[in-house]
Design a protein around this motif. Structure first.
Motif, PDB file in Angstrom:
ATOM      1  N   TYR A  75       0.549  -0.903   0.116  1.00 51.02           N
ATOM      2  CA  TYR A  75       0.252   0.221  -0.191  1.00 51.02           C
ATOM      3  C   TYR A  75       0.988   1.070  -0.105  1.00 51.02           C
ATOM      4  N   LYS A  96       0.940   5.875   0.241  1.00 48.48           N
ATOM      5  CA  LYS A  96      -0.184   6.371   0.203  1.00 48.48           C
ATOM      6  C   LYS A  96      -0.578   7.432  -0.735  1.00 48.48           C
ATOM      7  N   PRO A  97      -1.856   8.202  -1.072  1.00 46.61           N
ATOM      8  CA  PRO A  97      -1.969   8.205  -2.289  1.00 46.61           C
ATOM      9  C   PRO A  97      -0.617   9.987  -1.857  1.00 46.61           C
TER      10      PRO A  97
END
Lengths: 389, 125
Positions: free
Chosen positions: A384, A386-387
Motif C-alpha cells: 500500500y 499513500k496517495p
C-alpha cells in the motif's frame, strides 16, 4: 461459529497471561482482550477497520508495554583507545546490522540470529549514550532473547532487562507531530527519524523514539510503568481534537502488513534467515564476525531456496490467511505466512515464502483457500502506498 | 446485545427462524460483534444436503475465518446473494438483511434440540 467459541476459551486462560499497566484502561474503553505472547492485549476497541483508518488518516495509539526493553552498558574505562567501545564490539557480534553506524541518540533495525543464521528476533537497538544501548524486542521473544544474550555476555558488560519498569505507547499517523507538541510543548523538537530523545512530561522523564510499525509518521514513547495511566489518559485527551483512536493488535497487524513489515513468529522464525526474508539490507556481511554470519554467507553465495514475497489477490474473494498453500501451474511452491483484507485497499493481500524461481515481481501464483485455487500476483513492497496529497 | 424472543439459537451462535417447512439462518448480534468487520461470506450451494452441526458456510472478518454450522439436518434452498456484494450486512442487520441461508428441514422435531432466547442469553452471559 468456531472462532467465537474460541474467544470464550481465552477467558479461561486469562489468569495465566500478564497484564500491562494499561490493562484497566483497555477494559474501561471496551476493548476485546486476547492472549498474545503471554500477555492479555487489546485486539480491538471498536473495529479493526476504523482503527486502521484512524492511523492512516489522523492518529492512533497502541499500548506496546508488552515489548521488552534491555539495556547493554559498559563502564567508560572499557573504551578502547581509538576504537569503538566494548558494548558496541559485543553488540556487533550479537546483531546483524552495524552498530558503529549509530551516533548517540540514533537507532537501527537489526536481527538477533542463532548459529544457523535463523532469526531469534528482530529488534531496534538505540545508542542512548557513548557506551549504553537500549534494545527494544518483541514480547513473544523477550525471555528467549535475554537468555541468549546473557549466555553470550562478556564479563565487562552489563545486561539488564527493564521490561517490567516501563510502559510504552506507539503514537502513529499523520497527526503525530501535532499530538507530540500538544503533549510536550510547542517549542520541543520532535526527534529525527530513527532517533530517540529523553523528554519531560509533567515532571516525568520519558523516552521518545521516532519510529513505528505502520508506515505512517510516528513515535514510540517509553514511560515509567507507574505513570502509564497518567500518560495514556493525557494523550487520549489531547489527541481528541486530532481524531485519535486507541488501536488494538488487529489494526497493528493490518497496518504493518500493508507496508510488508515482517511479524516475528509469522513471517520470521528460527528456521528462516534475513536473506530469505528479503531483509538483507539490515545485515552487514562486511563485519568480520557475528553469530550466524557463516550461514548467511552460504545463503548469499548459493541463493536462498525460498524467498518471502508480498502478493495481492487478482480478484475480490476470500482473504488469504497464514498457512494457506501457494501453487504455480498446479505445483506447490510455498506457503502464506501473513494474509488479510487490506482495509486501505479493501482487497486481499499477504506475504508468502515461495521457491526462489517464482519469487519475481509480477509472477502469477495461486493461493489455495478451502480446496479452491485463487489467483494472485507477486508484488513489490510496500503493498500500500499513500496517495500523493 | 439483541436476542429476539421469537428466534431459536445454537451454541455456536447461529439464529434460526421457523418459516413453515423451512428455517432461515444467520449469526447472532453477539457473534457479529465478536467478529466485527465481516469482509467475506462463503455461501452454501443450493440443494446441498447437510447434517446438524456440519460446517455449511464461512464468515470471514479482517482477523479470522469462522465456520457456520447447519443447526439441523436439511437441504439448502436459498442463500443470501446480497452478502457477496455487501458482507457488512451481517454486522449492520444480523437478524434482517444479514441472513445467510434457508434450509428445508427434514424433521421439525430436530428443532427441539435448539436453544430458546433465554437459554442463549444465559450462554453468552
Amino acid at each position: 461459529l468456531r472462532k467465537v467459541t474460541l474467544s470464550l476459551v481465552s477467558v479461561v486462560t486469562e489468569a495465566a497471561a500478564r497484564k500491562t499497566p494499561l490493562y484497566d484502561e483497555h477494559v474501561r474503553l471496551g476493548a476485546k482482550m486476547v492472549p498474545f505472547a503471554g500477555w492479555l492485549m487489546p485486539v480491538q476497541y471498536t473495529s479493526i477497520v476504523e482503527e486502521h483508518q484512524a492511523v492512516r488518516n489522523n492518529v492512533g495509539v497502541f499500548d506496546i508495554s508488552h515489548m521488552g526493553q534491555f539495556i547493554v552498558a559498559a563502564p567508560p574505562s572499557s573504551q578502547k583507545i581509538g576504537g569503538e567501545g566494548a558494548a558496541a564490539t559485543w553488540l556487533n557480534r550479537m546483531l546483524t546490522n552495524n552498530v558503529d553506524k549509530l551516533d548517540v541518540s540514533m537507532g537501527q533495525y537489526t536481527f538477533l540470529l542463532n548459529d544457523r543464521g535463523g532469526i531469534i528476533d528482530d529488534l531496534i537497538v538505540y545508542r542512548i549514550d557513548e557506551q549504553k544501548y537500549l534494545l527494544v524486542v518483541n514480547a513473544a521473544r523477550a525471555d528467549e532473547d535475554f537468555a541468549w544474550l546473557q549466555n553470550h555476555l562478556e564479563e565487562s558488560l552489563s545486561l539488564t532487562s527493564r521490561s517490567a519498569d516501563f510502559g510504552a505507547a506507539a503514537i502513529q499517523g499523520p497527526q503525530t507531530m501535532a499530538l507530540f507538541h500538544a503533549l510536550f510543548g510547542k517549542d520541543i523538537e520532535l526527534p529525527a527519524r530513527n532517533h530517540i530523545a529523553d523528554l519531560s512530561f509533567n515532571g516525568t522523564n520519558v523516552s521518545v523514539a521516532r519510529t513505528g510499525y505502520t508506515g505512517e509518521d510516528g513515535i514510540e514513547v517509553f514511560f515509567p510503568a507507574n505513570d502509564a495511566v497518567k500518560f495514556w489518559s493525557a494523550l487520549l485527551e489531547r489527541g481528541k481534537p486530532l481524531g485519535i483512536k486507541p488501536c488494538g493488535l488487529g489494526a497493528r497487524d493490518t497496518l504493518r502488513l500493508e507496508m510488508c513489515y515482517p511479524l516475528n513468529g509469522s513471517d520470521l522464525s528460527p528456521e528462516r534467515n534475513p536473506i530469505e526474508a528479503g531483509l538483507g539490507f539490515f545485515v552487514d556481511l562486511g563485519k568480520p564476525d557475528f553469530v550466524g554470519r557463516d550461514a548467511l554467507l552460504k545463503t548469499k553465495e548459493f541463493g536462498p531456496l525460498e524467498r518471502l514475497v508480498p502478493f495481492r489477490m487478482k480478484e475480490k474473494g476470500p482473504p488469504p490467511r497464514p498457512h494457506y498453500a501457494v501453487f504455480r501451474n498446479g505445483e506447490r511452491i510455498g506457503e502464506v505466512t501473513s494474509g488479510t483484507v487490506s482495509p486501505s485497499l479493501n482487497w486481499g493481500i499477504g506475504m508468502a515464502y515461495v521457491s526462489s524461481a517464482h519469487a519475481k515481481i509480477g509472477a502469477e501464483i495461486d493461493i489455495e483457500i478451502r480446496g479452491q485455487k485463487f489467483s494472485a500476483t507477486v508484488e513489490k513492497k510496500p503493498l500500500y502506498k499513500k496517495p500523493a496529497p | 446485545m439483541i436476542i429476539p424472543n421469537d428466534l431459536l439459537y445454537t451454541e455456536s451462535h447461529e439464529w434460526i427462524k421457523r418459516e413453515g417447512e423451512n428455517i432461515r439462518v444467520g449469526i447472532t448480534d453477539h457473534a457479529q460483534s465478536e467478529l466485527t468487520d465481516v469482509v467475506y461470506v462463503e455461501l452454501p450451494k443450493l440443494e446441498r444436503q447437510v447434517n446438524a452441526k456440519e460446517p455449511i458456510a464461512v464468515v470471514e472478518s479482517v482477523k479470522a475465518a469462522s465456520d457456520i454450522y447447519a443447526p439441523v439436518k436439511g437441504t439448502v434452498v436459498e442463500a443470501n446473494k446480497a452478502l457477496e456484494a455487501d458482507p457488512g450486512l451481517i454486522n449492520r442487520e444480523p437478524y434482517g438483511q444479514g441472513w445467510i441461508f434457508v434450509l428445508k428441514i427434514e424433521n421439525a422435531d430436530d428443532l427441539k434440540n435448539l436453544k430458546d432466547a433465554s437459554a442463549y442469553k444465559t450462554q453468552i452471559g
